[in-house]
Design an enzyme around this catalytic site. Structure first.
Site, PDB file in Angstrom:
ATOM      1  N   MET A  77       0.849  -1.196   0.000  1.00 14.26           N
ATOM      2  CA  MET A  77       0.000   0.000   0.000  1.00 14.26           C
ATOM      3  C   MET A  77       0.885   1.247   0.000  1.00 14.26           C
ATOM      4  SD  MET A  77      -3.495  -0.884   1.949  1.00 14.26           S
ATOM      5  CE  MET A  77      -2.968  -0.493   3.610  1.00 14.26           C
ATOM      6  N   HIS A 129       9.517  -3.346   3.374  1.00 16.18           N
ATOM      7  CA  HIS A 129       9.197  -3.581   1.966  1.00 16.18           C
ATOM      8  C   HIS A 129      10.466  -3.791   1.135  1.00 16.18           C
ATOM      9  CE1 HIS A 129       5.736  -0.909   3.275  1.00 16.18           C
ATOM     10  NE2 HIS A 129       5.092  -1.936   2.784  1.00 16.18           N
ATOM     11  N   GLN A 158     -10.457  -2.581   1.664  1.00 13.60           N
ATOM     12  CA  GLN A 158     -10.044  -3.261   2.883  1.00 13.60           C
ATOM     13  C   GLN A 158     -10.039  -2.356   4.099  1.00 13.60           C
ATOM     14  OE1 GLN A 158      -6.165  -4.128   0.944  1.00 13.60           O
ATOM     15  NE2 GLN A 158      -5.261  -3.866   2.945  1.00 13.60           N
ATOM     16  N   MET A 198       5.775 -11.274   7.424  1.00  8.40           N
ATOM     17  CA  MET A 198       5.068 -12.021   8.451  1.00  8.40           C
ATOM     18  C   MET A 198       4.567 -11.144   9.605  1.00  8.40           C
ATOM     19  SD  MET A 198       4.379 -15.122   7.772  1.00  8.40           S
ATOM     20  CE  MET A 198       4.168 -15.982   9.325  1.00  8.40           C
ATOM     21  N   LYS A 199       4.845  -9.832   9.578  1.00  9.73           N
ATOM     22  CA  LYS A 199       4.209  -8.979  10.588  1.00  9.73           C
ATOM     23  C   LYS A 199       2.698  -9.154  10.498  1.00  9.73           C
ATOM     24  CE  LYS A 199       3.359  -4.717  10.054  1.00  9.73           C
ATOM     25  NZ  LYS A 199       2.143  -3.944  10.366  1.00  9.73           N
ATOM     26  N   GLN A 234      -2.826 -12.097   7.676  1.00 11.92           N
ATOM     27  CA  GLN A 234      -2.960 -11.801   6.247  1.00 11.92           C
ATOM     28  C   GLN A 234      -2.257 -12.863   5.413  1.00 11.92           C
ATOM     29  OE1 GLN A 234      -2.674  -7.724   4.349  1.00 11.92           O
ATOM     30  NE2 GLN A 234      -0.619  -8.471   3.896  1.00 11.92           N
ATOM     31  N   SER A 262       6.396  -0.627  10.091  1.00  7.49           N
ATOM     32  CA  SER A 262       5.044  -0.475   9.586  1.00  7.49           C
ATOM     33  C   SER A 262       4.863   0.944   9.090  1.00  7.49           C
ATOM     34  CB  SER A 262       4.033  -0.756  10.706  1.00  7.49           C
ATOM     35  OG  SER A 262       2.749  -0.269  10.329  1.00  7.49           O
ATOM     36  N   ARG A 322       2.343   2.578   9.384  1.00  4.93           N
ATOM     37  CA  ARG A 322       1.543   3.304  10.381  1.00  4.93           C
ATOM     38  C   ARG A 322       2.383   3.828  11.550  1.00  4.93           C
ATOM     39  NH1 ARG A 322      -2.672  -0.672   8.865  1.00  4.93           N
ATOM     40  NH2 ARG A 322      -4.437   0.495   7.983  1.00  4.93           N
TER      41      ARG A 322
END
EC number: 6.3.2.1
Lengths: 291, 291
Positions: free
Chosen positions: B36, B43, B67, B154-155, B159, B191, B193
């Site tokens: 995203m 990433h 989502q 895998m965080k 998902q 992350s 976020r």
């Protein structure tokens, strides 16, 4: 022609066959005809068309339990693998993929491909979950075979609408090819389920196509309305004493919205007239698209 | 590196690039990293791994409205296309696919890929519809790019479980590669976020990884039970005054079944300990898999 029973086998056979084609051409195209077997002239016409348009043609034969309701005819659905292989070869198939239920569903499936709104009407109304089963298994088959195009008969017009919808929504690389319904000499749409009909039912079943053919005349009548047209259609079907109507509806195609008036009929074409009629325990469908 | 904005463009660029690779090798492999955006070192490690294993690497950047719940952070989700392109190129991407919402959803979507049971727990419990949105968009992206393998961190352990489930159920030809969570020097899972956290929240957020690291000691304590272990985990997180626990759970992986006893813990490995903790308005997740 090769018959293959496992996912690994069809994948590696296709990989090899594509590679062989690509020795002489830049690209190879694979055409697919997903079927539930018990092949008839209708399926064979799809295979022939695919053969004329693609380098390699794959027919899948799989009676998919997921798209049958608990009271439907999964167990007694007609099967004849040997005859199917002969007919598929005759029509020009290169590969027949005929997996077991265990091969397709090795564990309880937790995933569903669902299509909303256009699956709530017509066959979807009387067969809840049917189109989820269709969308899910067709997605699986497309992922296994990875065809460039897939051929579907328009007898199942709603199925074609559903498959076009989810392949577009999910950006599937598979092009969906609509193919005309093949008919018996008296006009009955070809279907594997026709074998269920007894002699008298078979005779009366021709009322579906006769009704669809009379629609042009009714539409031309002055003062015609959608309501009257529907009454004509229902009345004509009910003239066959063994016919019990499941539905007889007029809708836009492929959006499957209701049509309220003859103005809409003329303005919103293509328009689908779709019939589902039971003869004894056998449910037949047929349809015609106008415009 | 090329940045592409339309489905047609990425498809034809990839076709051409695959063909070029296949001039020198028998086959080409494409690795994909769906993101995203607002890329970070996590990433980049996925991109680097894909680059080391595949001929061609595609990064997709798409903040998928499907989502996000109505009260979630779709609008304020961090975006920085220019920086993303720089980082993707630095890490070795060959193509960045960054479509608009209009390109991905040109009409209201009527199709959903849904995964049942494993989506009812953990993040699925507090984010209804979230995993339907993930499964649907990942299916779309896989159909557009048609990668051979796709890389996920895998965080987001649930998902990964959901993606493995629907790709297996639907026979997707894409191989899913699990990649280890990348962490900041103090252990906080990377992350996008994390940028929402203020200084004090950022400091306390390290309690997630500290808690996960202490589990080995707790498990070794005599007389340990799943209940006590859960209490230890919750108590430790709550020692951070700003932390509000969304969930702290012990489940099998990837089946996400509850674990009733330490006997089961030892017998049914791999076991997932999964945490979701809010700091102010920011919800962080982290997890560890045992065995």
């Amino acid at each position: 022609m090769q018959a293959l029973h496992t996912i690994n086998d069809i994948r590696s056979a296709l990989k090899q066959a594509r590679r062989a084609v690509e020795q002489t051409k830049l690209t190879s195209t694979v055409g697919m005809i997903p079927t539930m077997g018990y092949l008839h002239e209708g399926h064979m016409s799809l295979i022939r068309r695919a053969k004329s348009e693609c380098d390699l043609v794959v027919v899948s034969i799989f009676v998919n339990p997921l798209q049958f309701g608990p009271t439907e005819d999964f167990d007694k659905y007609p099967r004849d693998a040997e005859r199917d292989l002969r007919l598929a070869e005759e029509a020009g198939a290169d590969f027949v993929f005929m997996p077991s239920v265990q091969e397709m569903y090795p564990a309880p499936i937790k995933t569903k491909v669902i299509v909303t709104s256009i699956t709530d009407v017509l066959c979807g109304a009387s067969r809840p979950g049917h189109f989820d089963g269709v969308a899910t298994v067709v997605t699986k088959l497309f992922h296994i075979v990875q065809p460039d195009q897939a051929y579907f008969g328009m007898k199942d017009a709603q199925q074609v609408a559903v498959i076009e919808q989810f392949t577009a929504d999910l950006n599937s690389p598979v092009r969906i090819v609509r193919c005309e319904t093949l008919r018996e000499p008296d006009g009955l749409a070809m279907s594997s389920r026709n074998v269920y009909l007894n002699e008298e039912q078979r005779k009366q079943a021709v009322v579906l196509i006769e009704t669809l053919r009379r629609i042009d005349d009714w539409v031309a009548e002055p003062g015609m309305t959608i309501e009257k047209l529907t009454q004509h259609i229902r009345g004509n079907i009910e003239s066959a004493p063994l016919a019990r109507i499941d539905y007889a509806e007029i809708r836009t195609y492929p959006g499957l919205e209701p049509v309220a008036s003859m103005e809409e009929w003329h303005a919103n074409q293509p328009i689908l007239v779709a019939l589902a009629v039971k003869f004894g325990g056998t449910r037949l469908i047929d349809n015609r698209i106008f415009g």
